[in-house]
Motif scaffolding. Structure first.
Motif, PDB file in Angstrom:
ATOM      1  N   TYR A  43      42.442   9.830  24.189  1.00 33.77           N
ATOM      2  CA  TYR A  43      42.426   8.537  23.510  1.00 33.77           C
ATOM      3  C   TYR A  43      43.551   8.465  22.470  1.00 33.77           C
ATOM      4  O   TYR A  43      44.207   7.421  22.321  1.00 33.77           O
ATOM      5  CB  TYR A  43      41.081   8.310  22.822  1.00 33.77           C
ATOM      6  CG  TYR A  43      39.900   8.138  23.753  1.00 33.77           C
ATOM      7  CD1 TYR A  43      40.041   8.269  25.137  1.00 33.77           C
ATOM      8  CD2 TYR A  43      38.638   7.838  23.257  1.00 33.77           C
ATOM      9  CE1 TYR A  43      38.959   8.115  25.992  1.00 33.77           C
ATOM     10  CE2 TYR A  43      37.545   7.676  24.109  1.00 33.77           C
ATOM     11  CZ  TYR A  43      37.717   7.823  25.471  1.00 33.77           C
ATOM     12  OH  TYR A  43      36.640   7.669  26.304  1.00 33.77           O
ATOM     13  N   SER A  44      43.756   9.557  21.752  1.00 33.21           N
ATOM     14  CA  SER A  44      44.840   9.590  20.763  1.00 33.21           C
ATOM     15  C   SER A  44      46.194   9.474  21.447  1.00 33.21           C
ATOM     16  O   SER A  44      47.096   8.776  20.958  1.00 33.21           O
ATOM     17  CB  SER A  44      44.771  10.886  19.949  1.00 33.21           C
ATOM     18  OG  SER A  44      43.595  10.942  19.183  1.00 33.21           O
ATOM     19  N   ALA A  92      49.862   1.799  34.202  1.00 29.50           N
ATOM     20  CA  ALA A  92      50.995   2.671  33.872  1.00 29.50           C
ATOM     21  C   ALA A  92      50.563   3.793  32.932  1.00 29.50           C
ATOM     22  O   ALA A  92      50.969   4.953  33.099  1.00 29.50           O
ATOM     23  CB  ALA A  92      52.117   1.850  33.242  1.00 29.50           C
ATOM     24  N   LEU A  93      49.738   3.467  31.955  1.00 27.13           N
ATOM     25  CA  LEU A  93      49.232   4.496  31.038  1.00 27.13           C
ATOM     26  C   LEU A  93      48.401   5.530  31.781  1.00 27.13           C
ATOM     27  O   LEU A  93      48.482   6.734  31.500  1.00 27.13           O
ATOM     28  CB  LEU A  93      48.397   3.845  29.935  1.00 27.13           C
ATOM     29  CG  LEU A  93      49.161   3.059  28.868  1.00 27.13           C
ATOM     30  CD1 LEU A  93      48.185   2.258  28.008  1.00 27.13           C
ATOM     31  CD2 LEU A  93      49.984   3.998  27.995  1.00 27.13           C
ATOM     32  N   ALA A  94      47.606   5.089  32.726  1.00 25.62           N
ATOM     33  CA  ALA A  94      46.780   6.011  33.500  1.00 25.62           C
ATOM     34  C   ALA A  94      47.644   6.972  34.298  1.00 25.62           C
ATOM     35  O   ALA A  94      47.346   8.167  34.398  1.00 25.62           O
ATOM     36  CB  ALA A  94      45.855   5.226  34.428  1.00 25.62           C
ATOM     37  N   GLU A  95      48.747   6.471  34.855  1.00 29.39           N
ATOM     38  CA  GLU A  95      49.640   7.328  35.635  1.00 29.39           C
ATOM     39  C   GLU A  95      50.362   8.337  34.748  1.00 29.39           C
ATOM     40  O   GLU A  95      50.530   9.492  35.126  1.00 29.39           O
ATOM     41  CB  GLU A  95      50.655   6.473  36.402  1.00 29.39           C
ATOM     42  CG  GLU A  95      50.062   5.740  37.598  1.00 29.39           C
ATOM     43  CD  GLU A  95      51.135   5.150  38.492  1.00 29.39           C
ATOM     44  OE1 GLU A  95      52.278   4.962  38.004  1.00 29.39           O
ATOM     45  OE2 GLU A  95      50.847   4.895  39.669  1.00 29.39           O
ATOM     46  N   SER A 140      40.018   3.354  34.279  1.00 27.23           N
ATOM     47  CA  SER A 140      38.803   3.124  33.482  1.00 27.23           C
ATOM     48  C   SER A 140      38.809   3.973  32.209  1.00 27.23           C
ATOM     49  O   SER A 140      38.258   3.573  31.187  1.00 27.23           O
ATOM     50  CB  SER A 140      37.565   3.446  34.314  1.00 27.23           C
ATOM     51  OG  SER A 140      37.581   4.802  34.741  1.00 27.23           O
ATOM     52  N   ASP A 141      39.457   5.155  32.265  1.00 23.07           N
ATOM     53  CA  ASP A 141      39.585   5.985  31.060  1.00 23.07           C
ATOM     54  C   ASP A 141      40.437   5.283  30.007  1.00 23.07           C
ATOM     55  O   ASP A 141      40.140   5.331  28.815  1.00 23.07           O
ATOM     56  CB  ASP A 141      40.224   7.339  31.398  1.00 23.07           C
ATOM     57  CG  ASP A 141      39.311   8.211  32.237  1.00 23.07           C
ATOM     58  OD1 ASP A 141      38.092   8.037  32.129  1.00 23.07           O
ATOM     59  OD2 ASP A 141      39.828   9.047  32.999  1.00 23.07           O
ATOM     60  N   SER A 159      31.823  10.187  34.490  1.00 25.77           N
ATOM     61  CA  SER A 159      31.355   9.969  35.855  1.00 25.77           C
ATOM     62  C   SER A 159      31.696  11.186  36.720  1.00 25.77           C
ATOM     63  O   SER A 159      32.606  11.960  36.383  1.00 25.77           O
ATOM     64  CB  SER A 159      31.999   8.719  36.443  1.00 25.77           C
ATOM     65  OG  SER A 159      33.384   8.945  36.652  1.00 25.77           O
ATOM     66  N   PRO A 160      31.000  11.376  37.841  1.00 28.45           N
ATOM     67  CA  PRO A 160      31.324  12.485  38.754  1.00 28.45           C
ATOM     68  C   PRO A 160      32.786  12.461  39.204  1.00 28.45           C
ATOM     69  O   PRO A 160      33.412  13.518  39.347  1.00 28.45           O
ATOM     70  CB  PRO A 160      30.363  12.262  39.925  1.00 28.45           C
ATOM     71  CG  PRO A 160      29.188  11.573  39.315  1.00 28.45           C
ATOM     72  CD  PRO A 160      29.775  10.662  38.262  1.00 28.45           C
TER      73      PRO A 160
END
Length: 342
Positions: free
Chosen positions: A31-32, A53-56, A63-64, A113-114
């Motif tokens: 998160y930071s 883009a942030l997820a990649e 979702s994170d 989540s799993p």
């Protein structure tokens, strides 16, 4: 999907000390990273950045990333606006609040989540090692909820993997293999800033010394505590947060009252003192003085004559009166006999 409007270009990014001091030590690392990376990209002109883009960039699920923004919105560091399928982030001024307490952090601890757990396991070798070690130590396959709790020790409480494995071994060795119990130990260590095996060893040693003193005060020294006895002592020391000298005082009173070391009896004393906010010996003396004053001058109830046992002395006065009557009657008969002879 546009999240952030980019306006200027700089060779540096300003991160306030308040964010570093008040939020980074307690927030999940991912998160930071998202917050800082997005803040840095606000200084790049001509581009926008998306959640995808942030997820990649950080090898996370989208979702994170959304969960991270929701977390920072709860901390009042960003404002989320959702209109016409657009997800916009506005960075807010950092408030000058007090440093967040870990107890408050725990209340909002996340679950995973799993799919997330499988991603972390496949992406990070140390997480894969953590999960495998936990199942070996606890002697069973862990379900998704247990794995989520276990991962939170690393991601949320910020405990190192080697320390978590040491903690699992410590709990397992003492017969505590339920995840709820292990979680309570993890929270306790995080609150007490236990962040290395060396600190954990010192902490455990000090805790065991408290055990030994309590057992000695109850007249039970020379043996290891039974699991149920350990639960009592942990409740007194951790949940009730009673000072050791107060616990020892309660143990002494238990032995005087019962003639033996009864944990159940000591529990009643300590729980009562906890409810009265007892923290010092002076507090105990105050309560005892108040009890004496409250009961001073109360008359004892008159004995129930019906319940008195009858003994050979019960009719002593009655018998004395009977003798006097007989003597009088005898005197009267004697005088009558004399008169008849005359």
């Amino acid at each position: 999907m546009t999240e952030i409007k980019l306006t200027t270009k700089k060779d540096y990014t300003v991160i306030l000390n308040g964010f570093i001091d008040q939020h980074m030590p307690y927030a999940p690392p991912a998160y930071s990273c998202i917050y800082i990376y997005a803040l840095r990209n606000m200084d790049v002109s001509g581009e926008s950045i998306t959640n995808h883009a942030l997820a990649e960039v950080f090898r996370l699920l989208e979702s994170d990333v959304i969960r991270a923004w929701e977390y920072w919105e709860e901390k009042e560091l960003v404002k989320i606006t959702k209109e016409n399928n657009e997800f916009r982030i506005e960075f807010l001024p950092l408030s000058s609040g007090e440093e967040e307490k870990i107890e408050d952090i725990i209340k909002t601890a996340p679950s995973y989540s799993p799919k997330e757990l499988e991603l972390y396991k496949s992406s990070y070798e140390e997480i894969n090692t953590l999960f495998a070690s936990a199942e070996k130590i606890l002697g069973r396959l862990l379900n998704a909820k247990e794995l989520s709790t276990l991962y939170s020790f690393y991601d949320w409480l910020r405990l190192p993997v080697d320390l978590i494995i040491y903690m699992l071994e410590y709990c397992g060795k003492n017969g505590h293999k339920h995840m709820n119990y292990i979680e309570s130990v993890a929270i306790d260590w995080a609150e007490n800033k236990i962040d290395s095996i060396e600190k954990a060893e010192d902490y455990i040693d000090a805790f065991n010394k408290d055990y030994r003193q309590i057992l000695k005060a109850l007249g039970l020294s020379g043996r290891n505590p039974a699991p149920i006895e350990t639960e009592y002592m942990e409740r007194w020391l951790k949940e009730y947060a009673m000072p050791l000298n107060i616990i020892l005082e309660a143990c002494g009173k238990t032995v005087l009252a019962t003639g033996k070391g009864q944990f159940e009896y000591a529990e009643k004393i300590i729980k009562g003192w906890k409810d009265e906010n007892v923290q010092t010996i002076e507090d105990i003396k105050r309560l005892e003085d108040e009890f004496k004053k409250k009961n001073q001058g109360k008359e004892k109830p008159a004995p129930n004559k019906q319940n008195q046992r009858v003994n050979r002395f019960a009719n002593f006065n009655q018998r004395k009166r009977d003798y006097e009557t007989l003597e009088k009657m005898e005197a009267e008969l004697l005088m009558k006999g004399l008169k008849d002879k005359l």
